[in-house]
Design a protein around this motif. Sequence first.
Motif, mmCIF file in Angstrom:
data_model
loop_
_atom_site.group_PDB
_atom_site.id
_atom_site.type_symbol
_atom_site.label_atom_id
_atom_site.label_comp_id
_atom_site.label_asym_id
_atom_site.label_seq_id
_atom_site.Cartn_x
_atom_site.Cartn_y
_atom_site.Cartn_z
ATOM 1 N N ARG A 2 -2.983 9.604 -5.384
ATOM 2 C CA ARG A 2 -3.297 9.075 -6.881
ATOM 3 C C ARG A 2 -4.570 8.171 -6.439
ATOM 4 O O ARG A 2 -4.563 7.360 -5.848
ATOM 5 N N GLN A 189 6.073 -4.075 -8.089
ATOM 6 C CA GLN A 189 6.684 -2.930 -7.750
ATOM 7 C C GLN A 189 7.844 -2.511 -8.347
ATOM 8 O O GLN A 189 8.088 -1.441 -8.623
ATOM 9 N N HIS A 192 7.037 -1.007 -11.619
ATOM 10 C CA HIS A 192 6.445 0.115 -11.462
ATOM 11 C C HIS A 192 7.263 1.187 -11.159
ATOM 12 O O HIS A 192 7.259 2.616 -11.461
ATOM 13 N N ALA A 193 8.263 1.208 -9.968
ATOM 14 C CA ALA A 193 9.079 2.128 -9.504
ATOM 15 C C ALA A 193 10.122 2.596 -10.687
ATOM 16 O O ALA A 193 10.457 3.729 -10.917
ATOM 17 N N ARG A 196 8.127 4.966 -13.006
ATOM 18 C CA ARG A 196 7.972 6.155 -12.137
ATOM 19 C C ARG A 196 9.249 6.846 -12.285
ATOM 20 O O ARG A 196 9.270 8.081 -12.333
ATOM 21 N N GLY A 208 4.691 11.841 -9.939
ATOM 22 C CA GLY A 208 4.014 11.626 -8.814
ATOM 23 C C GLY A 208 2.523 11.519 -9.093
ATOM 24 O O GLY A 208 1.859 10.919 -8.151
ATOM 25 N N ARG A 211 -1.035 7.557 -12.930
ATOM 26 C CA ARG A 211 -1.322 6.260 -12.527
ATOM 27 C C ARG A 211 -0.648 4.932 -13.223
ATOM 28 O O ARG A 211 -0.872 4.997 -14.426
ATOM 29 N N LEU A 212 0.071 4.255 -12.478
ATOM 30 C CA LEU A 212 0.419 3.013 -13.182
ATOM 31 C C LEU A 212 -0.341 1.855 -12.696
ATOM 32 O O LEU A 212 -0.380 1.333 -11.275
ATOM 33 N N ASP A 231 3.883 1.776 -5.584
ATOM 34 C CA ASP A 231 3.709 2.153 -7.079
ATOM 35 C C ASP A 231 2.489 1.701 -7.927
ATOM 36 O O ASP A 231 2.703 1.709 -8.824
ATOM 37 N N ASP A 233 -0.995 1.578 -8.523
ATOM 38 C CA ASP A 233 -2.290 2.376 -8.581
ATOM 39 C C ASP A 233 -3.591 1.618 -8.832
ATOM 40 O O ASP A 233 -4.392 2.653 -9.459
#
Length: 257
Positions: A2, A189, A192-193, A196, A208, A211-212, A231, A233
Amino acid sequence: MRKPLVAGNWKMHGSHATNAALVGGIATGLARDAQLAAHCDVAIFPTFVHLESVAALAAATPIALGAQDCCAEHGPGAYTGEVAASSLQELGCRYVLVGHSERRALYGESDELVARKFLAAQAAGLVPVLCVGETLAERDRDETHAVVARQLGAVLERAGVAALARAVVAYEPVWAIGTGRTATPEQAQDVHAFVRGRIAALDGNIAGSVRLLYGGSVKASNALELCSMPDVDGGLVGGASLNAEEFVAIVAAAARK
Ligand code: PGA
């Protein structure tokens, strides 16, 4: 892989003179090291009225353009004061923010309205940057994941997971926006995780590749540690995006990912 994105949300700032200086400063900073734009996408989000002039200023640079909001209705039509996503696309925008916390809190935008804006943006060929995030009270009540799941879910329900392949998600804890109080890299994180993971439950490939971005008092001094999280980006940057040197330093941090 990414490619990181650093997006500068100028909010209700800027004049023709300050915008010219800011775009010039960012362009000069990026031109100093070709690796920056090669390894990180860069976008700026001026006010509606400045989009056209900023588009001209940024035309010969790697800087992409975004708008801060769009109408949920597909134009044209009788929606006084609104701006159609198609008009933004025509002006040269690639991105548009939808659901920024200031829109949600100050202008009463609901999850449903934000989802409709997301759809209108994509229908016009724009990449929506869907903003999600909890207030301090919600975090204190341990509702962070639930709030983010609800905000993301409203879009997933209406647009479907495939739409996330042409979108960006920005996690912006409301308590960190404009306050100087940044989420720790671990807090960022964690959310974000979580985001995702919600997407991965529906489509692993899209999860995958989407973009975060993290937003909320991102500065040159904290960008590297935030962007080093697996995670994260890139960033959605408010205050620090109004200073060319600071903004380019954030891009440089994200480009090291
Ligand atoms: P801030 O704003 O960087 O000034 O906290 C971020 C945003 O609102 O997008």
